[in-house]
Scaffold this active site. Sequence first.
Site, PDB file in Angstrom:
ATOM      1  N   ALA A 155       0.850  -1.191   0.000  1.00  0.00           N
ATOM      2  CA  ALA A 155       0.000   0.000   0.000  1.00  0.00           C
ATOM      3  C   ALA A 155       0.884   1.238   0.000  1.00  0.00           C
ATOM      4  CB  ALA A 155      -0.919  -0.012   1.222  1.00  0.00           C
ATOM      5  N   TYR A 156       1.102   1.780  -1.181  1.00  0.00           N
ATOM      6  CA  TYR A 156       2.029   2.890  -1.368  1.00  0.00           C
ATOM      7  C   TYR A 156       1.297   4.123  -1.900  1.00  0.00           C
ATOM      8  CZ  TYR A 156       5.946  -0.470  -1.151  1.00  0.00           C
ATOM      9  OH  TYR A 156       6.857  -1.420  -0.763  1.00  0.00           O
ATOM     10  N   ILE A 190      -0.259  -6.123   4.989  1.00  0.00           N
ATOM     11  CA  ILE A 190      -0.004  -4.815   4.376  1.00  0.00           C
ATOM     12  C   ILE A 190       1.458  -4.443   4.560  1.00  0.00           C
ATOM     13  CG2 ILE A 190      -0.567  -2.341   4.442  1.00  0.00           C
ATOM     14  CD1 ILE A 190      -3.325  -3.233   5.666  1.00  0.00           C
ATOM     15  N   LYS A 191       2.076  -3.986   3.483  1.00  0.00           N
ATOM     16  CA  LYS A 191       3.444  -3.452   3.528  1.00  0.00           C
ATOM     17  C   LYS A 191       3.357  -1.972   3.189  1.00  0.00           C
ATOM     18  CE  LYS A 191       7.902  -3.962   1.091  1.00  0.00           C
ATOM     19  NZ  LYS A 191       8.071  -3.159  -0.139  1.00  0.00           N
ATOM     20  N   THR A 192       3.944  -1.128   4.040  1.00  0.00           N
ATOM     21  CA  THR A 192       3.831   0.304   3.776  1.00  0.00           C
ATOM     22  C   THR A 192       4.991   1.085   4.373  1.00  0.00           C
ATOM     23  OG1 THR A 192       2.234   2.126   3.666  1.00  0.00           O
ATOM     24  CG2 THR A 192       2.422   0.955   5.789  1.00  0.00           C
TER      25      THR A 192
END
Length: 281
Positions: A155-156, A190-192
């Site tokens: 999520a960028y 989620i990766k952020t």
Amino acid sequence: MEAPQNVGIKRRLKRFFRRDGRALIFAMDHGFEHGPTDFEPVWEHVNPRVIIRKVVRAGIDGVMMLPGLARIAGDEVKPEVGLMIKLTSKTNLRPKPEQLLQSQLGFVDDAIKLGADAIAATVYWGSPQEDVMMRQFAEIVSYAHDLGYPVVQFAYPRGPYIDEKYGKKEDYRVVMYGARAAAESGADMIKTYWTGSKETFAKVVEAAAGVPVLLSGGAKTENPVDFLKVVWEVIEAGGAGAVVGRNIFQRENPEPMIKALIRVIHRNEDPEEAAKAEGLI
């Protein structure tokens, strides 16, 4: 009785998360997204087999890569290590306006055939091409979940509107929004971005409504303790770990950094003590 596909999702998530609910995942999509120059600090790591062998030996929980790399070197990911295959990407060769779009490189079936335990895709929330990536993600989630596979969203938030309104994409209000959008669009992980403080990252974690949030490792930090401190703050904020690339593969010997990260993430050790224990300082 719980639906079989939900059982599958939970079981496969455990391939990455230890009993403490945390994970350290190695990111290996940089050769495509940034270009081989990312490997110039330690050129032997341009060979995926070399670096994957090293990170697996050091005790990494999971490895993330694109489908083609999984075909080339996926067999280096041992059975006890989770394999995450990312189905969207872009190159830095694109004209600038198109840098805000990730294109689909493969399909869920392809990832499953390659042995994936989880599927990943990026959404640039706030991009002029947001709708394209939302649709890609929705299709991936629908198909993967039907088969019992978890889906990870990178999520960028990024784009001209975000720059204009918030000044930077790491503003916690933007990152928090992206995390919530990821959760509400069906992400299982989620990766952020790092938001700059434990207090603001805690809000990101809360906004994700129970979906595990992992730090995006970002550019290499010259002082390893500085990076370990950021990861420690992520854990203190309720984060579920980190997905790390350059802070691992741009080091001549990545093993001490991986082991220090494991100490911080899984043993709650002080960053400086972890660094000392692994000979980083």
